[in-house]
Design a protein around this motif. Structure first.
Motif, PDB file in Angstrom:
ATOM      1  N   TYR A  60       5.531 -28.216  -9.210  1.00 55.22           N
ATOM      2  CA  TYR A  60       4.981 -26.867  -9.099  1.00 55.22           C
ATOM      3  C   TYR A  60       4.793 -26.234 -10.477  1.00 55.22           C
ATOM      4  CZ  TYR A  60       5.577 -26.564  -4.001  1.00 55.22           C
ATOM      5  OH  TYR A  60       5.482 -26.735  -2.651  1.00 55.22           O
ATOM      6  N   ASP A  61       5.727 -26.478 -11.376  1.00 58.31           N
ATOM      7  CA  ASP A  61       5.625 -25.941 -12.730  1.00 58.31           C
ATOM      8  C   ASP A  61       4.386 -26.502 -13.425  1.00 58.31           C
ATOM      9  OD1 ASP A  61       6.510 -24.301 -14.827  1.00 58.31           O
ATOM     10  OD2 ASP A  61       7.814 -25.856 -15.652  1.00 58.31           O
ATOM     11  N   ALA A  63       1.762 -27.698 -12.030  1.00 58.31           N
ATOM     12  CA  ALA A  63       0.553 -27.259 -11.334  1.00 58.31           C
ATOM     13  C   ALA A  63       0.232 -25.795 -11.621  1.00 58.31           C
ATOM     14  CB  ALA A  63       0.719 -27.467  -9.825  1.00 58.31           C
ATOM     15  N   GLY A  64       1.184 -25.090 -12.245  1.00 54.57           N
ATOM     16  CA  GLY A  64       0.976 -23.687 -12.540  1.00 54.57           C
ATOM     17  C   GLY A  64       1.179 -22.771 -11.342  1.00 54.57           C
ATOM     18  N   ASN A  65       1.898 -23.260 -10.342  1.00 52.20           N
ATOM     19  CA  ASN A  65       2.180 -22.485  -9.136  1.00 52.20           C
ATOM     20  C   ASN A  65       3.531 -21.794  -9.314  1.00 52.20           C
ATOM     21  OD1 ASN A  65       2.701 -21.498  -6.574  1.00 52.20           O
ATOM     22  ND2 ASN A  65       1.859 -23.298  -5.528  1.00 52.20           N
ATOM     23  N   GLY A  66       3.505 -20.650  -9.992  1.00 50.76           N
ATOM     24  CA  GLY A  66       4.729 -19.953 -10.355  1.00 50.76           C
ATOM     25  C   GLY A  66       5.582 -19.533  -9.181  1.00 50.76           C
ATOM     26  N   ALA A  67       4.963 -19.000  -8.129  1.00 50.46           N
ATOM     27  CA  ALA A  67       5.744 -18.530  -6.976  1.00 50.46           C
ATOM     28  C   ALA A  67       6.467 -19.685  -6.295  1.00 50.46           C
ATOM     29  CB  ALA A  67       4.834 -17.814  -5.984  1.00 50.46           C
ATOM     30  N   ALA A  68       5.764 -20.790  -6.056  1.00 49.99           N
ATOM     31  CA  ALA A  68       6.394 -21.951  -5.419  1.00 49.99           C
ATOM     32  C   ALA A  68       7.437 -22.569  -6.340  1.00 49.99           C
ATOM     33  CB  ALA A  68       5.340 -22.984  -5.025  1.00 49.99           C
ATOM     34  N   CYS A  69       7.172 -22.560  -7.632  1.00 50.16           N
ATOM     35  CA  CYS A  69       8.127 -23.095  -8.602  1.00 50.16           C
ATOM     36  C   CYS A  69       9.430 -22.308  -8.555  1.00 50.16           C
ATOM     37  CB  CYS A  69       7.519 -23.059 -10.002  1.00 50.16           C
ATOM     38  SG  CYS A  69       8.554 -23.803 -11.275  1.00 50.16           S
ATOM     39  N   ARG A  70       9.327 -20.993  -8.599  1.00 44.85           N
ATOM     40  CA  ARG A  70      10.536 -20.162  -8.561  1.00 44.85           C
ATOM     41  C   ARG A  70      11.295 -20.318  -7.247  1.00 44.85           C
ATOM     42  NH1 ARG A  70       6.896 -17.231 -11.406  1.00 44.85           N
ATOM     43  NH2 ARG A  70       6.132 -16.069  -9.600  1.00 44.85           N
ATOM     44  N   GLN A  71      10.567 -20.394  -6.146  1.00 42.89           N
ATOM     45  CA  GLN A  71      11.217 -20.571  -4.846  1.00 42.89           C
ATOM     46  C   GLN A  71      11.946 -21.922  -4.789  1.00 42.89           C
ATOM     47  OE1 GLN A  71       8.515 -20.435  -1.522  1.00 42.89           O
ATOM     48  NE2 GLN A  71      10.164 -20.404  -0.034  1.00 42.89           N
ATOM     49  N   SER A  72      11.303 -22.977  -5.267  1.00 43.11           N
ATOM     50  CA  SER A  72      11.924 -24.306  -5.274  1.00 43.11           C
ATOM     51  C   SER A  72      13.094 -24.360  -6.245  1.00 43.11           C
ATOM     52  CB  SER A  72      10.887 -25.375  -5.644  1.00 43.11           C
ATOM     53  OG  SER A  72       9.900 -25.438  -4.647  1.00 43.11           O
ATOM     54  N   LYS A  73      12.944 -23.688  -7.373  1.00 35.62           N
ATOM     55  CA  LYS A  73      14.025 -23.611  -8.355  1.00 35.62           C
ATOM     56  C   LYS A  73      15.253 -22.943  -7.740  1.00 35.62           C
ATOM     57  CE  LYS A  73      14.848 -21.350 -12.845  1.00 35.62           C
ATOM     58  NZ  LYS A  73      14.158 -20.675 -13.959  1.00 35.62           N
ATOM     59  N   ASP A  74      15.043 -21.811  -7.072  1.00 32.99           N
ATOM     60  CA  ASP A  74      16.156 -21.109  -6.425  1.00 32.99           C
ATOM     61  C   ASP A  74      16.810 -21.980  -5.363  1.00 32.99           C
ATOM     62  OD1 ASP A  74      15.648 -18.922  -8.027  1.00 32.99           O
ATOM     63  OD2 ASP A  74      14.599 -17.789  -6.467  1.00 32.99           O
ATOM     64  N   SER A  75      15.996 -22.700  -4.594  1.00 29.26           N
ATOM     65  CA  SER A  75      16.525 -23.585  -3.557  1.00 29.26           C
ATOM     66  C   SER A  75      17.372 -24.697  -4.171  1.00 29.26           C
ATOM     67  CB  SER A  75      15.375 -24.182  -2.747  1.00 29.26           C
ATOM     68  OG  SER A  75      15.850 -25.099  -1.806  1.00 29.26           O
ATOM     69  N   TYR A  76      16.867 -25.301  -5.243  1.00 27.74           N
ATOM     70  CA  TYR A  76      17.634 -26.355  -5.913  1.00 27.74           C
ATOM     71  C   TYR A  76      18.975 -25.816  -6.403  1.00 27.74           C
ATOM     72  CZ  TYR A  76      19.224 -29.907  -9.106  1.00 27.74           C
ATOM     73  OH  TYR A  76      20.012 -30.856  -9.727  1.00 27.74           O
ATOM     74  N   ARG A  84      22.793 -32.683 -11.312  1.00 26.27           N
ATOM     75  CA  ARG A  84      22.452 -33.392 -12.549  1.00 26.27           C
ATOM     76  C   ARG A  84      21.149 -32.915 -13.186  1.00 26.27           C
ATOM     77  NH1 ARG A  84      22.757 -37.005  -8.536  1.00 26.27           N
ATOM     78  NH2 ARG A  84      20.830 -37.705  -7.584  1.00 26.27           N
ATOM     79  N   HIS A  85      20.349 -32.102 -12.474  1.00 23.72           N
ATOM     80  CA  HIS A  85      19.082 -31.628 -13.005  1.00 23.72           C
ATOM     81  C   HIS A  85      19.099 -30.130 -13.321  1.00 23.72           C
ATOM     82  CE1 HIS A  85      17.371 -35.497 -11.922  1.00 23.72           C
ATOM     83  NE2 HIS A  85      17.849 -35.328 -10.704  1.00 23.72           N
ATOM     84  N   VAL A  86      20.261 -29.521 -13.308  1.00 21.33           N
ATOM     85  CA  VAL A  86      20.371 -28.069 -13.479  1.00 21.33           C
ATOM     86  C   VAL A  86      19.699 -27.598 -14.773  1.00 21.33           C
ATOM     87  CG1 VAL A  86      21.997 -26.181 -13.918  1.00 21.33           C
ATOM     88  CG2 VAL A  86      22.367 -27.706 -12.003  1.00 21.33           C
ATOM     89  N   VAL A  87      19.906 -28.283 -15.866  1.00 22.20           N
ATOM     90  CA  VAL A  87      19.347 -27.858 -17.153  1.00 22.20           C
ATOM     91  C   VAL A  87      17.825 -27.850 -17.087  1.00 22.20           C
ATOM     92  CG1 VAL A  87      19.106 -28.447 -19.595  1.00 22.20           C
ATOM     93  CG2 VAL A  87      21.350 -28.581 -18.487  1.00 22.20           C
ATOM     94  N   ASP A  88      17.226 -28.918 -16.584  1.00 23.02           N
ATOM     95  CA  ASP A  88      15.760 -28.997 -16.493  1.00 23.02           C
ATOM     96  C   ASP A  88      15.201 -27.987 -15.505  1.00 23.02           C
ATOM     97  OD1 ASP A  88      15.616 -31.039 -18.382  1.00 23.02           O
ATOM     98  OD2 ASP A  88      15.812 -32.601 -16.854  1.00 23.02           O
ATOM     99  N   VAL A  89      15.853 -27.870 -14.350  1.00 23.87           N
ATOM    100  CA  VAL A  89      15.381 -26.939 -13.327  1.00 23.87           C
ATOM    101  C   VAL A  89      15.484 -25.503 -13.821  1.00 23.87           C
ATOM    102  CG1 VAL A  89      15.901 -26.020 -11.016  1.00 23.87           C
ATOM    103  CG2 VAL A  89      15.797 -28.491 -11.379  1.00 23.87           C
ATOM    104  N   THR A  90      16.569 -25.175 -14.487  1.00 27.74           N
ATOM    105  CA  THR A  90      16.761 -23.826 -14.999  1.00 27.74           C
ATOM    106  C   THR A  90      15.687 -23.459 -16.016  1.00 27.74           C
ATOM    107  OG1 THR A  90      19.139 -23.970 -14.603  1.00 27.74           O
ATOM    108  CG2 THR A  90      18.403 -22.275 -16.148  1.00 27.74           C
ATOM    109  N   ALA A  91      15.240 -24.421 -16.794  1.00 23.51           N
ATOM    110  CA  ALA A  91      14.230 -24.177 -17.818  1.00 23.51           C
ATOM    111  C   ALA A  91      12.808 -24.074 -17.245  1.00 23.51           C
ATOM    112  CB  ALA A  91      14.279 -25.270 -18.873  1.00 23.51           C
ATOM    113  N   ALA A  92      12.627 -24.484 -16.009  1.00 24.75           N
ATOM    114  CA  ALA A  92      11.286 -24.493 -15.397  1.00 24.75           C
ATOM    115  C   ALA A  92      10.867 -23.089 -14.992  1.00 24.75           C
ATOM    116  CB  ALA A  92      11.292 -25.408 -14.176  1.00 24.75           C
ATOM    117  N   CYS A  93       9.584 -22.938 -14.760  1.00 23.43           N
ATOM    118  CA  CYS A  93       8.991 -21.692 -14.231  1.00 23.43           C
ATOM    119  C   CYS A  93       9.102 -20.544 -15.218  1.00 23.43           C
ATOM    120  CB  CYS A  93       9.620 -21.281 -12.912  1.00 23.43           C
ATOM    121  SG  CYS A  93       9.872 -22.576 -11.709  1.00 23.43           S
ATOM    122  N   GLU A  94       9.234 -20.804 -16.475  1.00 26.25           N
ATOM    123  CA  GLU A  94       9.374 -19.737 -17.481  1.00 26.25           C
ATOM    124  C   GLU A  94       8.027 -19.304 -17.984  1.00 26.25           C
ATOM    125  OE1 GLU A  94      12.367 -18.329 -18.367  1.00 26.25           O
ATOM    126  OE2 GLU A  94      13.253 -19.580 -16.825  1.00 26.25           O
TER     127      GLU A  94
END
Length: 94
Positions: A60-61, A63-76, A84-94
């Motif tokens: 999603y990041d 693809a530039g789909n910010g809303a879906a990225c943030r929703q998926s990030k929150d779910s993760y 194990r992916h917390v660092v990468d996921v946290t950095a996404a959607c910025e």
């Protein structure tokens, strides 16, 4: 084909995950990858569900789909606060 013909097969989720990985990493198709990762999770995700959720955020990041990225990030982060992916996921959607 495996996913379409045998969606109840235990390997269908893995096959869908691999399709997503190939679409994202090799074909440059983040929207198609997101669809495949969503399907893998809908099929149960198996032991790689955490990876599928993280890759969904990445897709999603990219693809530039910010809303879906943030929703998926929150779910993760809700499901895997010490994953194990917390660092990468946290950095996404910025």
């Amino acid at each position: 084909r495996l996913v379409a013909r045998f969606p109840r097969d235990d390997r269908a989720a893995l096959a869908s995950f691999e399709v997503g990985r190939i679409r994202l990493d090799q074909l440059g198709d983040p929207s198609g990858a997101a669809s495949a990762f969503r399907r893998a999770l809908a099929l149960g995700g198996g032991p790689f569900a955490q990876d599928a959720r993280a890759r969904l955020v990445e897709a999603y990041d990219e693809a530039g789909n910010g809303a879906a990225c943030r929703q998926s990030k929150d779910s993760y982060l809700r499901r895997h606060p010490n994953g194990r992916h917390v660092v990468d996921v946290t950095a996404a959607c910025e």
